[in-house]
Each structure stands twice: as structure tokens, then as C-alpha cells.
Design an enzyme around this catalytic site. Sequence first.
Site, PDB file in Angstrom:
ATOM      1  N   HIS A  52       0.828  -1.188  -0.135  1.00  0.00           N
ATOM      2  CA  HIS A  52       0.005  -0.140  -0.037  1.00  0.00           C
ATOM      3  C   HIS A  52       0.938   1.147  -0.047  1.00  0.00           C
ATOM      4  CE1 HIS A  52      -3.802  -2.042   0.286  1.00  0.00           C
ATOM      5  NE2 HIS A  52      -3.377  -2.866   1.528  1.00  0.00           N
ATOM      6  N   VAL A 175       2.579 -22.769  21.373  1.00  0.00           N
ATOM      7  CA  VAL A 175       2.788 -22.205  22.559  1.00  0.00           C
ATOM      8  C   VAL A 175       1.488 -22.155  23.475  1.00  0.00           C
ATOM      9  CG1 VAL A 175       3.513 -19.998  23.723  1.00  0.00           C
ATOM     10  CG2 VAL A 175       4.654 -20.726  21.674  1.00  0.00           C
ATOM     11  N   LYS A 252     -10.762  -1.385   3.329  1.00  0.00           N
ATOM     12  CA  LYS A 252     -10.323  -0.745   1.937  1.00  0.00           C
ATOM     13  C   LYS A 252     -11.316  -1.346   0.743  1.00  0.00           C
ATOM     14  CE  LYS A 252      -5.347  -0.482   3.413  1.00  0.00           C
ATOM     15  NZ  LYS A 252      -5.638  -1.578   4.396  1.00  0.00           N
ATOM     16  N   ARG A 313      -8.359 -11.377   8.927  1.00  0.00           N
ATOM     17  CA  ARG A 313      -7.547 -10.291   9.718  1.00  0.00           C
ATOM     18  C   ARG A 313      -7.747 -10.463  11.079  1.00  0.00           C
ATOM     19  NH1 ARG A 313     -11.271  -8.852   5.791  1.00  0.00           N
ATOM     20  NH2 ARG A 313     -10.678  -7.536   4.025  1.00  0.00           N
ATOM     21  N   GLU A 339      -3.008  -6.277  11.295  1.00  0.00           N
ATOM     22  CA  GLU A 339      -4.151  -6.359  10.298  1.00  0.00           C
ATOM     23  C   GLU A 339      -3.389  -5.561   8.968  1.00  0.00           C
ATOM     24  OE1 GLU A 339      -8.036  -4.792  11.110  1.00  0.00           O
ATOM     25  OE2 GLU A 339      -7.292  -3.239  12.191  1.00  0.00           O
ATOM     26  N   SER A 340      -4.149  -5.319   7.844  1.00  0.00           N
ATOM     27  CA  SER A 340      -3.899  -4.457   6.658  1.00  0.00           C
ATOM     28  C   SER A 340      -3.144  -3.036   7.449  1.00  0.00           C
ATOM     29  CB  SER A 340      -4.645  -4.374   5.765  1.00  0.00           C
ATOM     30  OG  SER A 340      -4.214  -3.961   4.411  1.00  0.00           O
ATOM     31  N   CYS A 404       0.390 -26.357 -16.139  1.00  0.00           N
ATOM     32  CA  CYS A 404      -0.120 -24.985 -16.179  1.00  0.00           C
ATOM     33  C   CYS A 404       0.969 -23.840 -15.845  1.00  0.00           C
ATOM     34  CB  CYS A 404      -1.454 -24.839 -14.989  1.00  0.00           C
ATOM     35  SG  CYS A 404      -2.516 -25.793 -15.091  1.00  0.00           S
ATOM     36  N   CYS A 439      -5.498 -25.725 -13.507  1.00  0.00           N
ATOM     37  CA  CYS A 439      -6.001 -26.820 -13.124  1.00  0.00           C
ATOM     38  C   CYS A 439      -6.079 -27.038 -11.599  1.00  0.00           C
ATOM     39  CB  CYS A 439      -5.560 -27.990 -13.706  1.00  0.00           C
ATOM     40  SG  CYS A 439      -4.105 -28.649 -13.008  1.00  0.00           S
ATOM     41  N   CYS A 444      -0.887 -32.075 -11.377  1.00  0.00           N
ATOM     42  CA  CYS A 444       0.360 -32.433 -11.038  1.00  0.00           C
ATOM     43  C   CYS A 444       0.377 -32.942  -9.487  1.00  0.00           C
ATOM     44  CB  CYS A 444       1.216 -31.120 -10.827  1.00  0.00           C
ATOM     45  SG  CYS A 444       0.614 -29.760 -10.220  1.00  0.00           S
TER      46      CYS A 444
HETATM   47  C1  FAD Z   1      -8.021 -10.389   3.581  1.00  0.00           C
HETATM   48  C2  FAD Z   1      -6.805  -9.811   3.947  1.00  0.00           C
HETATM   49  C3  FAD Z   1      -6.205  -8.940   2.928  1.00  0.00           C
HETATM   50  C4  FAD Z   1      -5.034  -8.374   3.307  1.00  0.00           C
HETATM   51  N1  FAD Z   1      -4.335  -7.496   2.247  1.00  0.00           N
HETATM   52  C5  FAD Z   1      -3.280  -7.002   2.610  1.00  0.00           C
HETATM   53  C6  FAD Z   1      -2.457  -6.173   1.549  1.00  0.00           C
HETATM   54  O1  FAD Z   1      -3.048  -6.319   0.638  1.00  0.00           O
HETATM   55  N2  FAD Z   1      -1.316  -5.612   1.965  1.00  0.00           N
HETATM   56  C7  FAD Z   1      -0.993  -5.486   3.349  1.00  0.00           C
HETATM   57  O2  FAD Z   1      -0.031  -4.909   3.257  1.00  0.00           O
HETATM   58  N3  FAD Z   1      -1.622  -6.371   4.077  1.00  0.00           N
HETATM   59  C8  FAD Z   1      -2.718  -6.894   3.975  1.00  0.00           C
HETATM   60  N4  FAD Z   1      -3.298  -7.869   4.821  1.00  0.00           N
HETATM   61  C9  FAD Z   1      -2.645  -7.805   6.010  1.00  0.00           C
HETATM   62  C10 FAD Z   1      -1.431  -8.733   6.325  1.00  0.00           C
HETATM   63  O3  FAD Z   1      -1.808  -9.876   5.503  1.00  0.00           O
HETATM   64  C11 FAD Z   1      -1.270  -9.080   7.720  1.00  0.00           C
HETATM   65  O4  FAD Z   1      -1.121  -7.707   8.490  1.00  0.00           O
HETATM   66  C12 FAD Z   1      -0.117 -10.059   7.938  1.00  0.00           C
HETATM   67  O5  FAD Z   1       0.028 -11.085   7.146  1.00  0.00           O
HETATM   68  C13 FAD Z   1       0.011 -10.549   9.264  1.00  0.00           C
HETATM   69  O6  FAD Z   1       1.182 -11.182   9.466  1.00  0.00           O
HETATM   70  P1  FAD Z   1       1.583 -11.588  11.108  1.00  0.00           P
HETATM   71  O7  FAD Z   1       2.853 -12.577  10.700  1.00  0.00           O
HETATM   72  O8  FAD Z   1       1.158 -10.814  11.965  1.00  0.00           O
HETATM   73  O9  FAD Z   1       0.433 -12.850  11.235  1.00  0.00           O
HETATM   74  P2  FAD Z   1       0.350 -14.402  10.627  1.00  0.00           P
HETATM   75  O10 FAD Z   1       0.625 -14.491   9.301  1.00  0.00           O
HETATM   76  O11 FAD Z   1      -1.200 -14.843  10.981  1.00  0.00           O
HETATM   77  O12 FAD Z   1       1.306 -15.306  11.421  1.00  0.00           O
HETATM   78  C14 FAD Z   1       1.220 -15.663  12.824  1.00  0.00           C
HETATM   79  C15 FAD Z   1       1.510 -16.893  12.999  1.00  0.00           C
HETATM   80  O13 FAD Z   1       1.380 -17.405  14.373  1.00  0.00           O
HETATM   81  C16 FAD Z   1       1.442 -18.572  14.506  1.00  0.00           C
HETATM   82  N5  FAD Z   1       0.643 -18.816  15.828  1.00  0.00           N
HETATM   83  C17 FAD Z   1      -0.569 -18.613  16.223  1.00  0.00           C
HETATM   84  N6  FAD Z   1      -0.660 -18.984  17.429  1.00  0.00           N
HETATM   85  C18 FAD Z   1       0.382 -19.640  17.869  1.00  0.00           C
HETATM   86  C19 FAD Z   1       0.805 -20.406  19.115  1.00  0.00           C
HETATM   87  N7  FAD Z   1       0.066 -20.317  20.091  1.00  0.00           N
HETATM   88  N8  FAD Z   1       2.095 -21.037  19.079  1.00  0.00           N
HETATM   89  C20 FAD Z   1       2.698 -20.836  18.138  1.00  0.00           C
HETATM   90  N9  FAD Z   1       2.527 -20.373  16.833  1.00  0.00           N
HETATM   91  C21 FAD Z   1       1.306 -19.543  16.752  1.00  0.00           C
HETATM   92  C22 FAD Z   1       0.242 -18.844  13.584  1.00  0.00           C
HETATM   93  O14 FAD Z   1       0.108 -20.280  13.084  1.00  0.00           O
HETATM   94  C23 FAD Z   1       0.711 -17.955  12.369  1.00  0.00           C
HETATM   95  O15 FAD Z   1       1.630 -18.718  11.265  1.00  0.00           O
HETATM   96  C24 FAD Z   1      -4.508  -8.462   4.548  1.00  0.00           C
HETATM   97  C25 FAD Z   1      -5.153  -9.429   5.537  1.00  0.00           C
HETATM   98  C26 FAD Z   1      -6.406 -10.082   5.137  1.00  0.00           C
HETATM   99  C27 FAD Z   1      -7.016 -11.093   5.951  1.00  0.00           C
END
Ligand code: FAD
Length: 481
Positions: A52, A175, A252, A313, A339-340, A404, A439, A444
Site C-alpha cells: 500500500h 505455545v 479498503k 484479519r 491487520e492490513s 499450467c 487446473c 500435478c
Molecule cells: C483479507 C486480507 C487482505 C489483506 N491484504 C493486505 C494487503 O494487500 N497488503 C497488506 O499490507 N496487508 C494485507 N493484509 C494484512 C496482512 O496479510 C497481515 O497484516 C499480515 O500477514 C500479518 O502477519 P502476521 O505475521 O502478523 O500474522 P500471521 O501471518 O497470521 O502469522 C502468525 C503466526 O502465528 C502462529 N501462531 C498463532 N498462535 C500460535 C501459538 N500459540 N503458538 C505458535 N504459533 C502460533 C500462526 O500459526 C501463524 O503462522 C491483509 C489481510 C487479510 C486477512
Amino acid sequence: MKSSYDIIIIGSGVTGCAIARELSRYECSCLVLEKDEDVCTGTSKANSGIVHAGYDAKTGSLKARMNIRGNMLMTSLCEELDIPFKRIGSLVVCTDEANRKGISELCARGIANGVPDMKILEKDEIREIEPNISDDVVCALYAPTAGIICPFRLNIALAECASQNGVDFKFNCEVTDVSKLGDEWIVETSSGSFECQAVINCAGTHADEIHNMVSDKKFHITPRRGDYMLLDRSLDGFVKHVIFPQPTAMGKGILVTPTVHGNTLVGPTAVDIESRDEAPVTADGLSKVQEGAIKNVKGLPLKQVITGFSGLRAHEDGGEFILEEAEGCKGFFDCVGIESPGLTACPAIGEYMALKIAESLSLKFKKFWNGICKDVVKPFELSEEERAALIKEHPEYGRIICRCETITEGEIIDAIRRPLGAKSLDGVKRRTRAGMGRCQGGFCSPRVMDILSRELNMPLDKVTKSGGGSKIILGRTKNEG
Ligand SMILES: Cc1cc2nc3c(=O)[nH]c(=O)nc-3n(C[C@H](O)[C@H](O)[C@H](O)COP(=O)(O)OP(=O)(O)OC[C@H]3O[C@@H](n4cnc5c(N)ncnc54)[C@H](O)[C@@H]3O)c2cc1C
């Protein structure tokens, strides 16, 4: 694996892995704990893949600051880590003259946030750069610094780079409790307990649960589902920018965008749900996606859909990124409510949090650190001569497994053998794109399963889609011979 570390990171999404990579610059021992079988299995695997520009978030908020800095850092990060990234620019489209004021306000906020080179385009100017825009378009906010990225490679490359610089990863390790004993944090997991000086909570939709284990000031996350439709690569070029509607309180809105791999992505919806892990796509969600898309893009061939998917999110009640040492919990650091634009912001969050932790533990920089990490070799991105030379030396790069996406056996073997390699069909898919085409793995998948079985030395009926109980075959239905 040791049981005592300087730092433990909970969660291997983009947030945890960006911090891990930054911390790997310092002299310290660091462990990432992940409840699933691989990196990039949470929110980071199912999103819009947009970098963004930074006009959405409230001026002065951490969301705005991290977005602007993350966007700025993305070009060099993607060069270092071999991540597909294109700055194609975004358009926030206004289709009703009465809402023009909203576009001006968004532009003013973007300028206040520090977004460069934005401008408001009128109908004819928009049509020139985006011929399939709706006939109802009145004006649009154009931000040239917005881009599209491969979200999987971003997450995986951050993790691989951290790993090559000494960070340990432990998967299938949930955890279950965090507590303090003297000066040390004790992290209880489904596979034993670990001690450390500092804990970093990057648990995505579960980050409030982890935080609430240690702090009296409670947080609350609402999982907010977003449904998508992915359209075939034959539509490449139908839209040239990321096309957004005007934002609402829920986010958004439904965008239409090319992806870095030439598909067209449409979505997401925004629906608050109970589950923090499961986000099944709904028929209602998909029809909302279709309605939203055609408001801004005319004639979009929605029948060219190849799959639907959804993401979750992690919406914290305050609606802001929480990036701080938890109150009254020295050495416990939160990344809550990411979140985003969390994907965009991750390089900045990594930098910001690593600095806080390095200061807190008085860490020193290492003498040698390698920030470069190359992706799997892709024969079809090479010249014909280079490809022929590669195949001569490694014939497996001449055997196409995924028709593909033209993915070869060599790429799949590389994805499995590299550090933090793939262990499941989805792991291979996110690293190579085998199974991501028209596909959707129909042809695959059995061949990828064979390669996984052979490379990981496990029986075919132990190969899973995405770890845990996601087995694909249960046993033989016919006797041999
Ligand atoms: C629909 C959607 C669209 C989006 N579009 C965009 C975009 O276009 N651009 C943008 O900048 N952002 C976007 N976002 C936001 C972005 O994807 C997130 O902010 C980002 O991926 C969050 O990453 P994270 O590492 O915080 O969380 P996650 O990727 O969820 O990682 C958290 C990890 O913690 C692990 N975990 C949880 N609990 C435990 C536990 N107790 N013990 C061990 N492991 C645990 C989970 O398994 C997971 O792997 C979007 C989000 C969504 C849902």
C-alpha cells in the site's frame, strides 16, 4: 535443539520472520516457534498482496508510519531476497460525484502521511491508463508508489534469510503458556518448554490470547474474514493498476488487481467471525466479491475464476498496530492487531521491533551478516542457452511436473531440500507455484506427492496437503500385482 535462548518469537508469519531477520544481524540466540508445519500458514498466506502507498491510515498512527516506511524499504528488500514486486500504482475510484469530497480527503491524508506523488485524476485521464474502468467513474486518487508483491515469497524469504544467519525455527510447536520465573520467561509448548530473556508475540489472530497470558491490560482481537476470487492468467492486462473503491469503516473494500504472476485477483469481503484459524469461503462472500468488482471494472470476465480462497484479519478493538513492551512485563514484546497494511509494513515492523529488543538486551551487531537470499532456480525465467546448460547438468530441470505453471521437478526438489524446505503439497505450492495454475493441482498433485515421498523418505500415505491431519490418501484400494 537448545531449550534456552536470548529471544523467542511466537509465530512465523511475515511479522515474526521480518523481526527474526532483523535480529539475525545481532549477536544473540533466537528461536521462532510456530504451531503449524511451515512458515506462511496464517494471515500472511491469504491476502491481497498489495504494497500500500500509505494514504489510508490515520495520520500519526503507527499504522501510517509503518506503512510509509515499509513501502519505502520494500524495493531494496525485494532485491536482496529475490521477491517478485512491481510498483504498478493504485487508483481509488469514485463513481458518484457526491463522494468526490472523500477522494480529496484521502489525498490530503496521504500528503500528511508523507505519500509521494499522489494526484487526483479525472474521468478521461483514468480511461487513458485504465481502459476497462467503469463508465460511472467520476475521478480517482492515483498513488504511483503502490505495488503488488508475492506474499508467499516475502514470508518464506524473510524466514530463509533469518535461518541462514543462525535463527532456529521449530514447527508443529504450539505455545500453550508464557510465564515469568525470576528474570527469565518460560514458554510452554506442545513440544516441551523453553527459557529466554525476551519474548516477541507475533501470533497473528492469536496474539491477544498470548498477550493475555502475561498482562493485566487485556487485548481483544476479532477475526475478520475476507473472501477472494482468483481469475485465470489469460486475463493478464485486463486491469493495469490496483483498483480500489472508496474505503469504509470495515476497510479498503473490494479491489481488482493484477498479481505479480499475471492472474487477476478480486476481493476481499470483510465479515467478523468466531474462528481464528478456519476461514471457509462462502457462496455469499463470493457473490459480494462479484458485485463489488463490477462496480469499478466493466466487463470483468468473472467466469474465468480458477479458485476462491479467504484470509483472516487480526482486528484489535483499538484498530491500531500495537508494537510495544507489554505494560508491567519487562522483556515481553507485543505485535498485536497486525491487520492490513501488515504485509507492507513488515520490513518497518522488523526494523522497529528489533531495535527495541536490541536496546533492551544491549545486543551488538555481528561482524558478518548475509542479507541476500536467492529464490528457487526457475528454468523458464532463464534464456534458452542458460536453460539448456542447466538441464544438461541437472536433467530434473527438464522434466515438467506442473503443466499450467511450467514448474519442473528440479524446482520442486530445490524447494524441498533448501533450509526450512517444503514438507507438504501446500509448502511446495507456495515456494514454486506447482498447483497454482488453471487446473489447481488436478494433474500435478500426485506427481508432487511422489517427489515429497521420495525426498523426505516418507510413505506416500503420510504426505499431507498442509501438515497435521490433512492426509490426501488413506491407503491402498487395490492389491499390488
Ligand atoms: C483479507 C486480507 C487482505 C489483506 N491484504 C493486505 C494487503 O494487500 N497488503 C497488506 O499490507 N496487508 C494485507 N493484509 C494484512 C496482512 O496479510 C497481515 O497484516 C499480515 O500477514 C500479518 O502477519 P502476521 O505475521 O502478523 O500474522 P500471521 O501471518 O497470521 O502469522 C502468525 C503466526 O502465528 C502462529 N501462531 C498463532 N498462535 C500460535 C501459538 N500459540 N503458538 C505458535 N504459533 C502460533 C500462526 O500459526 C501463524 O503462522 C491483509 C489481510 C487479510 C486477512
